[in-house]
Design a protein around this motif. Structure first.
Motif, PDB file in Angstrom:
ATOM      1  N   SER A 219       0.830  -1.211   0.000  1.00 25.07           N
ATOM      2  CA  SER A 219       0.000   0.000   0.000  1.00 25.07           C
ATOM      3  C   SER A 219       0.860   1.254   0.000  1.00 25.07           C
ATOM      4  O   SER A 219       0.582   2.229  -0.707  1.00 25.07           O
ATOM      5  CB  SER A 219      -0.929  -0.007   1.215  1.00 25.07           C
ATOM      6  OG  SER A 219      -1.811  -1.102   1.176  1.00 25.07           O
ATOM      7  N   LYS A 220       1.911   1.224   0.811  1.00 26.54           N
ATOM      8  CA  LYS A 220       2.791   2.394   0.894  1.00 26.54           C
ATOM      9  C   LYS A 220       3.507   2.630  -0.432  1.00 26.54           C
ATOM     10  O   LYS A 220       3.570   3.770  -0.927  1.00 26.54           O
ATOM     11  CB  LYS A 220       3.799   2.184   2.021  1.00 26.54           C
ATOM     12  CG  LYS A 220       4.755   3.339   2.202  1.00 26.54           C
ATOM     13  CD  LYS A 220       5.706   3.081   3.349  1.00 26.54           C
ATOM     14  CE  LYS A 220       6.685   4.240   3.502  1.00 26.54           C
ATOM     15  NZ  LYS A 220       7.632   4.014   4.615  1.00 26.54           N
ATOM     16  N   LYS A 221       4.065   1.567  -1.034  1.00 30.17           N
ATOM     17  CA  LYS A 221       4.789   1.706  -2.297  1.00 30.17           C
ATOM     18  C   LYS A 221       3.866   2.107  -3.435  1.00 30.17           C
ATOM     19  O   LYS A 221       4.222   2.934  -4.279  1.00 30.17           O
ATOM     20  CB  LYS A 221       5.509   0.395  -2.633  1.00 30.17           C
ATOM     21  CG  LYS A 221       6.630   0.050  -1.683  1.00 30.17           C
ATOM     22  CD  LYS A 221       7.702   1.141  -1.663  1.00 30.17           C
ATOM     23  CE  LYS A 221       8.820   0.812  -0.707  1.00 30.17           C
ATOM     24  NZ  LYS A 221       9.845   1.896  -0.649  1.00 30.17           N
ATOM     25  N   GLU A 222       2.664   1.530  -3.452  1.00 30.35           N
ATOM     26  CA  GLU A 222       1.719   1.895  -4.504  1.00 30.35           C
ATOM     27  C   GLU A 222       1.354   3.368  -4.416  1.00 30.35           C
ATOM     28  O   GLU A 222       1.248   4.059  -5.441  1.00 30.35           O
ATOM     29  CB  GLU A 222       0.454   1.039  -4.406  1.00 30.35           C
ATOM     30  CG  GLU A 222      -0.534   1.299  -5.533  1.00 30.35           C
ATOM     31  CD  GLU A 222      -1.880   0.667  -5.293  1.00 30.35           C
ATOM     32  OE1 GLU A 222      -2.665   1.186  -4.469  1.00 30.35           O
ATOM     33  OE2 GLU A 222      -2.139  -0.382  -5.917  1.00 30.35           O
ATOM     34  N   GLN A 223       1.155   3.864  -3.197  1.00 32.11           N
ATOM     35  CA  GLN A 223       0.819   5.273  -3.003  1.00 32.11           C
ATOM     36  C   GLN A 223       1.952   6.174  -3.493  1.00 32.11           C
ATOM     37  O   GLN A 223       1.720   7.194  -4.161  1.00 32.11           O
ATOM     38  CB  GLN A 223       0.530   5.549  -1.529  1.00 32.11           C
ATOM     39  CG  GLN A 223       0.130   6.978  -1.211  1.00 32.11           C
ATOM     40  CD  GLN A 223      -1.220   7.347  -1.792  1.00 32.11           C
ATOM     41  OE1 GLN A 223      -2.069   6.490  -1.976  1.00 32.11           O
ATOM     42  NE2 GLN A 223      -1.407   8.623  -2.082  1.00 32.11           N
ATOM     43  N   GLU A 224       3.198   5.796  -3.184  1.00 31.25           N
ATOM     44  CA  GLU A 224       4.342   6.589  -3.620  1.00 31.25           C
ATOM     45  C   GLU A 224       4.440   6.615  -5.148  1.00 31.25           C
ATOM     46  O   GLU A 224       4.635   7.675  -5.749  1.00 31.25           O
ATOM     47  CB  GLU A 224       5.628   6.013  -3.017  1.00 31.25           C
ATOM     48  CG  GLU A 224       5.721   6.166  -1.504  1.00 31.25           C
ATOM     49  CD  GLU A 224       6.940   5.467  -0.933  1.00 31.25           C
ATOM     50  OE1 GLU A 224       7.662   4.794  -1.709  1.00 31.25           O
ATOM     51  OE2 GLU A 224       7.173   5.581   0.279  1.00 31.25           O
ATOM     52  N   LEU A 225       4.307   5.437  -5.777  1.00 32.52           N
ATOM     53  CA  LEU A 225       4.401   5.359  -7.234  1.00 32.52           C
ATOM     54  C   LEU A 225       3.227   6.069  -7.907  1.00 32.52           C
ATOM     55  O   LEU A 225       3.384   6.689  -8.970  1.00 32.52           O
ATOM     56  CB  LEU A 225       4.450   3.892  -7.675  1.00 32.52           C
ATOM     57  CG  LEU A 225       5.707   3.119  -7.256  1.00 32.52           C
ATOM     58  CD1 LEU A 225       5.564   1.638  -7.585  1.00 32.52           C
ATOM     59  CD2 LEU A 225       6.943   3.698  -7.942  1.00 32.52           C
ATOM     60  N   PHE A 226       2.041   5.986  -7.285  1.00 27.11           N
ATOM     61  CA  PHE A 226       0.865   6.661  -7.847  1.00 27.11           C
ATOM     62  C   PHE A 226       1.082   8.175  -7.883  1.00 27.11           C
ATOM     63  O   PHE A 226       0.755   8.842  -8.872  1.00 27.11           O
ATOM     64  CB  PHE A 226      -0.372   6.323  -7.017  1.00 27.11           C
ATOM     65  CG  PHE A 226      -1.629   6.993  -7.497  1.00 27.11           C
ATOM     66  CD1 PHE A 226      -2.402   6.422  -8.497  1.00 27.11           C
ATOM     67  CD2 PHE A 226      -2.039   8.201  -6.952  1.00 27.11           C
ATOM     68  CE1 PHE A 226      -3.561   7.039  -8.945  1.00 27.11           C
ATOM     69  CE2 PHE A 226      -3.189   8.825  -7.394  1.00 27.11           C
ATOM     70  CZ  PHE A 226      -3.952   8.243  -8.393  1.00 27.11           C
ATOM     71  N   GLY A 306     -13.189  -3.358   9.720  1.00 31.03           N
ATOM     72  CA  GLY A 306     -12.500  -3.887   8.547  1.00 31.03           C
ATOM     73  C   GLY A 306     -11.102  -3.349   8.364  1.00 31.03           C
ATOM     74  O   GLY A 306     -10.775  -2.249   8.771  1.00 31.03           O
ATOM     75  N   PHE A 307     -10.264  -4.152   7.720  1.00 33.12           N
ATOM     76  CA  PHE A 307      -8.919  -3.735   7.380  1.00 33.12           C
ATOM     77  C   PHE A 307      -9.004  -2.997   6.052  1.00 33.12           C
ATOM     78  O   PHE A 307      -9.025  -3.604   4.996  1.00 33.12           O
ATOM     79  CB  PHE A 307      -8.009  -4.956   7.283  1.00 33.12           C
ATOM     80  CG  PHE A 307      -7.637  -5.494   8.629  1.00 33.12           C
ATOM     81  CD1 PHE A 307      -6.346  -5.362   9.090  1.00 33.12           C
ATOM     82  CD2 PHE A 307      -8.583  -6.106   9.433  1.00 33.12           C
ATOM     83  CE1 PHE A 307      -5.995  -5.850  10.342  1.00 33.12           C
ATOM     84  CE2 PHE A 307      -8.234  -6.587  10.683  1.00 33.12           C
ATOM     85  CZ  PHE A 307      -6.940  -6.465  11.146  1.00 33.12           C
ATOM     86  N   VAL A 308      -9.058  -1.686   6.121  1.00 26.58           N
ATOM     87  CA  VAL A 308      -9.314  -0.859   4.954  1.00 26.58           C
ATOM     88  C   VAL A 308      -8.033  -0.155   4.551  1.00 26.58           C
ATOM     89  O   VAL A 308      -7.222   0.224   5.385  1.00 26.58           O
ATOM     90  CB  VAL A 308     -10.418   0.179   5.249  1.00 26.58           C
ATOM     91  CG1 VAL A 308     -10.781   0.945   4.000  1.00 26.58           C
ATOM     92  CG2 VAL A 308     -11.626  -0.516   5.832  1.00 26.58           C
ATOM     93  N   ASP A 309      -7.861   0.026   3.224  1.00 29.86           N
ATOM     94  CA  ASP A 309      -6.632   0.644   2.743  1.00 29.86           C
ATOM     95  C   ASP A 309      -6.500   2.062   3.253  1.00 29.86           C
ATOM     96  O   ASP A 309      -7.476   2.738   3.545  1.00 29.86           O
ATOM     97  CB  ASP A 309      -6.584   0.623   1.208  1.00 29.86           C
ATOM     98  CG  ASP A 309      -7.635   1.525   0.577  1.00 29.86           C
ATOM     99  OD1 ASP A 309      -8.657   1.777   1.234  1.00 29.86           O
ATOM    100  OD2 ASP A 309      -7.434   1.955  -0.560  1.00 29.86           O
ATOM    101  N   GLU A 310      -5.262   2.504   3.379  1.00 25.55           N
ATOM    102  CA  GLU A 310      -4.980   3.838   3.872  1.00 25.55           C
ATOM    103  C   GLU A 310      -4.977   4.828   2.713  1.00 25.55           C
ATOM    104  O   GLU A 310      -4.739   4.463   1.566  1.00 25.55           O
ATOM    105  CB  GLU A 310      -3.622   3.859   4.557  1.00 25.55           C
ATOM    106  CG  GLU A 310      -3.513   2.848   5.686  1.00 25.55           C
ATOM    107  CD  GLU A 310      -4.375   3.199   6.876  1.00 25.55           C
ATOM    108  OE1 GLU A 310      -4.858   4.335   6.930  1.00 25.55           O
ATOM    109  OE2 GLU A 310      -4.585   2.331   7.719  1.00 25.55           O
ATOM    110  N   THR A 311      -5.218   6.079   2.999  1.00 27.60           N
ATOM    111  CA  THR A 311      -5.301   7.089   1.965  1.00 27.60           C
ATOM    112  C   THR A 311      -3.995   7.857   1.782  1.00 27.60           C
ATOM    113  O   THR A 311      -3.859   8.631   0.868  1.00 27.60           O
ATOM    114  CB  THR A 311      -6.415   8.084   2.280  1.00 27.60           C
ATOM    115  OG1 THR A 311      -6.165   8.634   3.577  1.00 27.60           O
ATOM    116  CG2 THR A 311      -7.754   7.408   2.300  1.00 27.60           C
ATOM    117  N   SER A 312      -3.074   7.646   2.665  1.00 29.78           N
ATOM    118  CA  SER A 312      -1.753   8.281   2.519  1.00 29.78           C
ATOM    119  C   SER A 312      -0.747   7.487   3.305  1.00 29.78           C
ATOM    120  O   SER A 312      -1.085   6.757   4.220  1.00 29.78           O
ATOM    121  CB  SER A 312      -1.781   9.734   3.012  1.00 29.78           C
ATOM    122  OG  SER A 312      -2.105   9.776   4.376  1.00 29.78           O
TER     123      SER A 312
END
Length: 318
Positions: A219-226, A306-312
């Motif tokens: 999630s962290k890497k995807e956010q950075e690349l996004f 729920g285990f929900v994705d983070e927004t940042s």
């Protein structure tokens, strides 16, 4: 250099705890400044109102600010009730809150850190409670029971004259002792509730510990690349449009995601043991750009805690 790298790695791994600790310390420092510099109990009939305002109103303001700065809350509400959708699905704020009530529990818990810190610190320092309690009729009757006539008037002046406290209280707990006792009980309740919430969240995890750790990294890497890709894409699109404007030419074809695509990846994704996706983008690209039947809005409603994705990236962790 290795020590510095170790410190940075430690801060990154524990950024959530360190963030909450920093907020708590800043709140406690602010309360100390207010109680020692700004707060001056009037020691008259306004004691109850004056003390209560300093004890409760800043906590309410901090709680609302906690909601305002929470990125997950903004993601939940942004575009949740557009006009074109409200007409067909009876959209309403209550309906929106009901859909995401489980996520709101976690958001509320995070937003409560600062206000609870303020109240607990204020109760331990006792200034606000002492002023408010000295003007409360119930406490007056309790502490002045069986005492001389002028007890009520003297009790109001206790916050301004500590010597009166020794003469009036007797075997009854002083106002400062009452405040500190309530403060420690509040801290104990908060710690127990946080421990229970943490245990419940871990017990309801749909995946194993290591997979959950992998999901956080992804999630962290995807956010950075996004963010990197979005900046590059937006810069390229801006250059094309600006050049066409000044050069009076037609723009070359340039592919950008459609509004529907943006809507699909903007939902909060719930980590589930039924499907091995780690984000809405991951699910989007593996379901024919969200056109498969498995990609539907019902799957994006968070379950119990729920285990929900983070927004940042700075919201990673639980």
């Amino acid at each position: 250099m290795d020590k510095l790298r170790g410190v940075l790695d430690f801060c990154i791994r524990h950024q959530t705890v360190l963030g909450y600790s920093t907020v708590s310390l800043l709140t406690a420092a602010s309360e100390h400044i207010f109680s020692s510099v700004v707060f001056k109990c009037p020691c008259n009939s306004w004691n109850m109102l004056y003390g209560s305002v300093f004890l409760i109103v800043p906590a309410i303001i901090l709680f609302l600010l906690g909601y305002m700065v929470n990125a997950r809350m903004r993601r939940l509400l942004t575009g949740s009730c557009p006009e074109e959708k409200c007409g067909s699905c009876s959209c309403s704020p209550c309906r929106t809150l009901a859909r995401y009530r489980c996520v709101l529990v976690l958001v509320t818990a995070r937003a409560s850190v600062a206000p609870l810190t303020w109240i607990a610190t204020a109760l331990l320092t006792a200034s606000f409670y002492e002023c408010a309690a000295s003007g409360n009729s119930l406490i007056k009757n309790l502490m002045c029971k069986g005492k001389e006539q002028g007890c009520h008037e003297q009790l109001i002046k206790v916050p301004c004259d500590t010597k009166l406290s020794q003469n009036l209280m007797g075997e009854v707990l002083s106002l400062q002792a009452q405040s500190q006792l309530i403060g420690w009980l509040l801290i104990a309740v908060i710690v127990i509730a946080a421990l229970i919430l943490k245990c419940v969240i871990c017990c309801y995890s749909p995946v194993s510990y290591l997979q959950l750790k992998f999901w956080k990294i992804y999630s962290k890497k995807e956010q950075e690349l996004f963010e990197i890709k979005a900046k590059e894409h937006a810069t390229r699109l801006a250059e094309i449009n600006t050049n066409c404007f000044f050069e009076a030419t037609d723009p070359a074809p340039f592919q950008t995601p459609s509004n529907e695509d943006w809507w699909k990846i903007s939902f909060l994704y719930t980590l589930s043991s039924r499907e091995q996706y780690y984000s809405m983008i991951h699910k989007f690209v593996n379901t024919n750009r969200g056109k498969c039947l498995t990609f539907r809005e019902g799957d994006q409603i968070p379950p119990v805690l729920g285990f929900v994705d983070e927004t940042s990236a700075n919201e990673s962790g639980f």
